[in-house]
Write a protein that holds these residues in place. Structure first.
Motif, mmCIF file in Angstrom:
data_model
loop_
_atom_site.group_PDB
_atom_site.id
_atom_site.type_symbol
_atom_site.label_atom_id
_atom_site.label_comp_id
_atom_site.label_asym_id
_atom_site.label_seq_id
_atom_site.Cartn_x
_atom_site.Cartn_y
_atom_site.Cartn_z
ATOM 1 N N SER A 153 0.826 -1.205 0.000
ATOM 2 C CA SER A 153 0.000 0.000 0.000
ATOM 3 C C SER A 153 0.859 1.254 0.000
ATOM 4 O O SER A 153 0.605 2.213 -0.744
ATOM 5 N N TRP A 154 1.911 1.258 0.819
ATOM 6 C CA TRP A 154 2.791 2.432 0.862
ATOM 7 C C TRP A 154 3.616 2.552 -0.410
ATOM 8 O O TRP A 154 3.960 3.655 -0.820
ATOM 9 N N GLY A 155 3.937 1.411 -1.038
ATOM 10 C CA GLY A 155 4.606 1.474 -2.329
ATOM 11 C C GLY A 155 3.724 2.108 -3.384
ATOM 12 O O GLY A 155 4.169 2.922 -4.199
ATOM 13 N N LEU A 156 2.432 1.740 -3.383
ATOM 14 C CA LEU A 156 1.471 2.374 -4.291
ATOM 15 C C LEU A 156 1.322 3.856 -3.966
ATOM 16 O O LEU A 156 1.247 4.699 -4.870
ATOM 17 N N ASP A 157 1.269 4.175 -2.688
ATOM 18 C CA ASP A 157 1.178 5.562 -2.251
ATOM 19 C C ASP A 157 2.333 6.380 -2.821
ATOM 20 O O ASP A 157 2.138 7.463 -3.402
ATOM 21 N N ASN A 158 3.557 5.863 -2.707
ATOM 22 C CA ASN A 158 4.724 6.596 -3.209
ATOM 23 C C ASN A 158 4.652 6.816 -4.719
ATOM 24 O O ASN A 158 4.966 7.901 -5.211
ATOM 25 N N ASN A 159 4.243 5.789 -5.459
ATOM 26 C CA ASN A 159 4.186 5.914 -6.912
ATOM 27 C C ASN A 159 3.060 6.829 -7.366
ATOM 28 O O ASN A 159 3.203 7.570 -8.349
ATOM 29 N N LEU A 160 1.924 6.791 -6.677
ATOM 30 C CA LEU A 160 0.831 7.694 -7.022
ATOM 31 C C LEU A 160 1.174 9.136 -6.664
ATOM 32 O O LEU A 160 0.801 10.073 -7.375
ATOM 33 N N THR A 161 1.900 9.307 -5.556
ATOM 34 C CA THR A 161 2.305 10.654 -5.152
ATOM 35 C C THR A 161 3.213 11.282 -6.201
ATOM 36 O O THR A 161 3.175 12.499 -6.429
#
Length: 338
Positions: A153-161
């Motif tokens: 989830s945090w990996g997705l968060d970083n890429n979406l950010t």
């Protein structure tokens, strides 16, 4: 980027000094996130920062980043930590950097080469060594999968950010803190957590402003210039800085810290000495961010906002197509295919 990692890595030993051992980790996380959101929000009010207007294509990445980073990640982490030994949890949390890089490379098509991949492996290996002082105990598989889900989830968060990283970084970090703080507090209170004293609450929120707020602002700025995977790799050195601070506060120097430091130094060196150059084409794009009239910004002037020193200014502008060759990172202006 390294300053961002220093601030984040220092947050854990400082928080342990400020709060009692029996304080719920979810309550602590909620206070840290609230400190980040409230502190940055107050900073923006004092500075009278202009209102941020995101474009329609940026709405979904922002919503996804807030959901995965501020809601899904903490909930999954809570589910895992409640039924898993701390040693295994600490080791698995290093998967965030791996997921961040893997998603950036293979899903969002950010470029990388063997040197960058080896540097990432060296940095993560150092973080893993720091996470296993006496061996790891994982318990049953379901809590481990929950923690891995949090890291994803945090990996997705970083890429979406990264897709919205050209917006005001203080605003983005304030929004994330404003969501993650209350979510973590609700989770903590639902598990029976009790608030500590007023001094501990205030101190934790100050640490949160530094370790979760300002650190995130610097991380977002770094993603603009380095790309997601490289920024995530540098961020993975945070545990080492936390260990160094813990030693400065009285912990003994150990071989795992020395070996981890050497591995991370090698990884960072591999990244810093990267040379990526080839002919590439910039497509037409219209967006709004702070810039100077460099090689990539040869547009006609529009009314500027936030005019600063050395020609830095902000306004909506359009990049005309250009094909050229120079060294570059996968930053916000170099998202071309390879």
């Amino acid at each position: 980027m390294l300053l961002s990692a220093v601030l984040f890595g220092a947050g854990t030993p400082l928080a342990k000094l400020l709060l009692d051992d029996d304080v719920s980790p979810w309550l602590l996380a909620g206070l840290l996130y609230c400190g980040s959101g409230l502190g940055l929000g107050l900073y923006r009010l004092i500075r009278r920062a202009p209102r941020v207007r995101i474009t329609r294509p940026e709405v979904m990445p922002l919503a996804g980043a807030v959901f995965f980073g501020g809601v899904a990640g903490p909930v999954l982490l809570m589910m895992g930590l409640s039924n898993m030994p701390a040693s295994g949890a600490s080791l698995l949390l290093n998967a965030e950097g791996v997921f961040t890089a893997a998603l950036a490379w293979f899903v969002f098509k950010e470029n990388f080469d063997r040197r960058i991949a080896l540097g990432m492996l060296a940095i993560v290996a150092g973080a893993v060594i720091l996470s296993i002082p006496l061996g790891a105990n994982f318990g049953s598989p379901w809590p481990a999968l929950a923690i891995l889900g949090a890291c994803l989830s945090w990996g997705l968060d970083n890429n979406l950010t990264r897709k919205i990283a050209l917006n005001d970084a203080t605003w983005l970090a304030a929004v994330k803190g404003g969501v993650a703080g209350p979510v973590n507090l609700i989770l903590a209170f639902s598990l029976g957590a009790q608030l500590p004293g007023a001094f501990s609450i205030a101190a934790a929120m100050v640490v949160g402003l530094l370790a979760y707020g300002i650190s995130l602002v610097l991380f977002i700025v770094a993603m603009r210039h380095l790309g997601t995977a490289r920024a995530g790799a540098y961020y993975s050195v945070a545990p080492f800085f936390g260990a160094v601070l813990a030693i400065a506060l009285g912990d003994a120097l150990s071989w795992p810290v020395i070996v981890a430091g050497l591995l991370m130094a090698v990884g960072v060196w591999l990244h810093l000495t990267e040379r990526h150059q080839h002919e590439h084409t910039h497509e037409v794009i219209t967006h709004d961010h702070r810039h100077t009239h460099d090689e990539h910004h040869q547009h006609h002037d529009e009314p500027a906002q936030e005019v600063g020193a050395n020609g830095w200014h902000k306004h909506v502008h359009t990049h005309e197509p250009i094909t050229h060759t120079h060294e570059h990172y996968p930053d916000s202006h170099h998202r071309h295919s390879h």
